[in-house]
Design a protein around this motif. Structure first.
Motif, PDB file in Angstrom:
ATOM      1  N   PRO A   5      -1.683  -4.409  -8.852  1.00 29.10           N
ATOM      2  CA  PRO A   5      -1.395  -4.707  -7.440  1.00 29.10           C
ATOM      3  C   PRO A   5      -0.671  -6.041  -7.270  1.00 29.10           C
ATOM      4  O   PRO A   5      -0.960  -7.018  -7.964  1.00 29.10           O
ATOM      5  CB  PRO A   5      -2.793  -4.762  -6.801  1.00 29.10           C
ATOM      6  CG  PRO A   5      -3.663  -3.942  -7.696  1.00 29.10           C
ATOM      7  CD  PRO A   5      -3.126  -4.157  -9.082  1.00 29.10           C
ATOM      8  N   GLY A  64      -8.231   7.106  -2.124  1.00 34.26           N
ATOM      9  CA  GLY A  64      -7.787   6.146  -3.130  1.00 34.26           C
ATOM     10  C   GLY A  64      -6.732   6.670  -4.073  1.00 34.26           C
ATOM     11  O   GLY A  64      -6.380   5.992  -5.048  1.00 34.26           O
ATOM     12  N   THR A 101       0.849  -1.188   0.000  1.00 34.99           N
ATOM     13  CA  THR A 101       0.000   0.000   0.000  1.00 34.99           C
ATOM     14  C   THR A 101       0.883   1.236   0.000  1.00 34.99           C
ATOM     15  O   THR A 101       2.062   1.167   0.375  1.00 34.99           O
ATOM     16  CB  THR A 101      -0.901   0.041   1.251  1.00 34.99           C
ATOM     17  OG1 THR A 101      -0.070   0.230   2.415  1.00 34.99           O
ATOM     18  CG2 THR A 101      -1.710  -1.241   1.399  1.00 34.99           C
ATOM     19  N   TYR A 104      -0.278   6.123  -6.570  1.00 37.63           N
ATOM     20  CA  TYR A 104      -0.877   4.892  -6.070  1.00 37.63           C
ATOM     21  C   TYR A 104      -2.385   5.065  -6.165  1.00 37.63           C
ATOM     22  O   TYR A 104      -2.953   5.969  -5.538  1.00 37.63           O
ATOM     23  CB  TYR A 104      -0.439   4.627  -4.631  1.00 37.63           C
ATOM     24  CG  TYR A 104       1.052   4.429  -4.508  1.00 37.63           C
ATOM     25  CD1 TYR A 104       1.613   3.160  -4.606  1.00 37.63           C
ATOM     26  CD2 TYR A 104       1.905   5.515  -4.314  1.00 37.63           C
ATOM     27  CE1 TYR A 104       2.979   2.974  -4.507  1.00 37.63           C
ATOM     28  CE2 TYR A 104       3.272   5.337  -4.216  1.00 37.63           C
ATOM     29  CZ  TYR A 104       3.806   4.068  -4.318  1.00 37.63           C
ATOM     30  OH  TYR A 104       5.159   3.890  -4.228  1.00 37.63           O
ATOM     31  N   SER A 129      -6.284   3.355  -6.203  1.00 39.67           N
ATOM     32  CA  SER A 129      -7.140   2.223  -5.845  1.00 39.67           C
ATOM     33  C   SER A 129      -8.069   1.895  -7.010  1.00 39.67           C
ATOM     34  O   SER A 129      -8.397   2.765  -7.828  1.00 39.67           O
ATOM     35  CB  SER A 129      -7.967   2.554  -4.606  1.00 39.67           C
ATOM     36  OG  SER A 129      -8.947   3.532  -4.911  1.00 39.67           O
ATOM     37  N   ASP A 175      -3.566  -3.583  -2.717  1.00 37.10           N
ATOM     38  CA  ASP A 175      -4.832  -3.136  -3.285  1.00 37.10           C
ATOM     39  C   ASP A 175      -4.728  -1.874  -4.131  1.00 37.10           C
ATOM     40  O   ASP A 175      -5.732  -1.210  -4.378  1.00 37.10           O
ATOM     41  CB  ASP A 175      -5.843  -2.900  -2.157  1.00 37.10           C
ATOM     42  CG  ASP A 175      -5.341  -1.900  -1.115  1.00 37.10           C
ATOM     43  OD1 ASP A 175      -4.211  -1.397  -1.272  1.00 37.10           O
ATOM     44  OD2 ASP A 175      -6.077  -1.626  -0.153  1.00 37.10           O
ATOM     45  N   HIS A 176      -3.527  -1.519  -4.575  1.00 36.15           N
ATOM     46  CA  HIS A 176      -3.377  -0.311  -5.379  1.00 36.15           C
ATOM     47  C   HIS A 176      -2.614  -0.609  -6.673  1.00 36.15           C
ATOM     48  O   HIS A 176      -1.652  -1.372  -6.675  1.00 36.15           O
ATOM     49  CB  HIS A 176      -2.613   0.772  -4.608  1.00 36.15           C
ATOM     50  CG  HIS A 176      -3.442   1.511  -3.611  1.00 36.15           C
ATOM     51  ND1 HIS A 176      -3.952   0.913  -2.479  1.00 36.15           N
ATOM     52  CD2 HIS A 176      -3.863   2.807  -3.578  1.00 36.15           C
ATOM     53  CE1 HIS A 176      -4.634   1.803  -1.780  1.00 36.15           C
ATOM     54  NE2 HIS A 176      -4.597   2.956  -2.424  1.00 36.15           N
ATOM     55  N   SER A 208      -0.106   1.132  -9.481  1.00 39.79           N
ATOM     56  CA  SER A 208       0.843   2.244  -9.448  1.00 39.79           C
ATOM     57  C   SER A 208       1.111   2.721 -10.869  1.00 39.79           C
ATOM     58  O   SER A 208       1.212   1.917 -11.803  1.00 39.79           O
ATOM     59  CB  SER A 208       2.153   1.848  -8.760  1.00 39.79           C
ATOM     60  OG  SER A 208       2.891   0.938  -9.534  1.00 39.79           O
TER      61      SER A 208
END
Length: 358
Positions: free
Chosen positions: A134, A72, A30, A154, A156, A99-100, A102
């Protein structure tokens, strides 16, 4: 013990030292964990009120700024200089979800040595974009003296869905095929024409953190502009399946391949066979891995970098065009001009500033 003696002492015993590179992991689950791992790394000093981390240890020197822009959406801006050959690689904590996505815009600055009678060396700049899913392992190699600026967003899945609904893309678009595949990483060369100007504006907004009541609103607007421009150009990209999955790229050998290209721009291209032999990697893997990291074939990358260097010479020196052609490995000014036009869409004479014309 001075630094050089200390370095020689720990070199054979340092557990992260492999194949001439120091390897440094960062926790990538994260954005919060990435920031925390940077704050806690050796030689780091955290200025919480400025959301700034300064780093200075025997291997790297630089700063990292970080901001939560929206729910997010995070952004880190890292300006770093490498004191030794290093590998930066992602690792993941097993008990924390990843959960992200990039999205990274990188600017690498170095000096290219030119073995010719007109000029010994020139500053050289490479720009790259990368999109990572992710939980995907990635790494990058950097040589001593490299100066790098990283803008890492980053993002979401919910933020992307609200702002850039990727699920509505035509399934025939290459980027959509990438999203639907089991591959995790795709990169591009300088795909966004105004990226450096937009990112510099963002950096200036970072630097006046909390001094303007509209700072957060301005930063969000600037970030949306940059990300929208990125996705706009990515959707138009017509590449085929040259992206890579988890752990499949030999980043150190690909970085060495890139170095062999950019440090020999004034010489004839040595060829893929010679690169494969020097790097002890098969030709097929070398070509596939290189294209996945740099977004183009080795041959095209070699030509592009020569033409980018030629453009810098046009703008920053008084060298004649025929001299520039020789400096980037072209005996024929005509062939050089044709290659230059394919890259920059104009002839060298059309892009030469008047102030440099003799």
């Amino acid at each position: 013990m001075n630094l050089s003696k200390w370095f020689q002492f720990i070199k054979p015993n340092f557990k992260f030292y492999q194949d001439g590179f120091f390897e440094f992991p960062f926790v990538a689950n994260t954005p919060e964990l990435f920031i925390e791992s940077t704050i806690k790394s050796p030689g780091s000093k955290h200025f919480a009120s400025e959301q700034l981390v300064r780093r200075n240890n025997p291997f790297i020197k630089g700063t990292m700024r970080y901001r939560k822009i929206d729910d997010g959406l995070w952004l880190t801006i890292t300006d770093i200089e490498f004191k030794h050959d290093s590998v930066i690689k992602s690792v993941y904590a097993p008990d924390v979800p990843s959960d992200h996505y990039s999205i990274t815009f990188s600017v690498f600055e170095s000096e290219v040595k030119l073995n010719n009678m007109f000029i010994n060396k020139m500053p050289f700049q490479n720009k790259f974009w990368a999109f990572k899913k992710p939980g995907v392992d990635v790494g990058a190699c950097f040589y001593k003296g490299s100066k790098c600026l990283f803008y890492i967003y980053y993002v979401s899945p919910s933020w992307i869905q609200d702002h850039i609904p990727l699920d509505q893309l035509d399934r025939n678009i290459p980027f959509k095929k990438f999203l639907d595949s089991d591959k995790g990483f795709i990169s591009y060369q300088d795909i966004v024409p105004n990226a450096e100007e937009l990112s510099q504006d963002i950096l200036e907004t970072f630097k006046i953190f909390n001094s303007d009541v509209l700072n957060k609103t301005i930063l969000k607007s600037q970030s949306l502009s940059l990300l929208t421009s990125f996705f706009k150009h990515v959707f138009l990209d017509n590449r085929t399946n040259d992206y890579q999955g988890k752990g499949s790229v030999d980043y150190k050998k690909i970085a060495k391949c890139e170095l062999l290209i950019t440090t020999n721009l004034s010489k004839p291209f040595i060829g893929i066979d010679a690169l494969s032999e020097k790097l002890r990697i098969s030709k097929s893997k070398l070509k596939t891995d290189f294209k996945s990291v740099y977004g183009s074939s080795i041959l095209q990358y070699n030509i592009d970098k020569r033409m980018e260097l030629a453009l810098q010479m046009l703008k920053n020196t008084n060298m004649q065009i025929k001299q520039i052609a020789l400096a980037v490995g072209y005996d024929s000014p005509g062939k050089f001009s044709a290659a230059f036009r394919r890259k920059h869409e104009k002839l060298p004479s059309e892009l030469r500033p008047e102030s440099t014309i003799q």
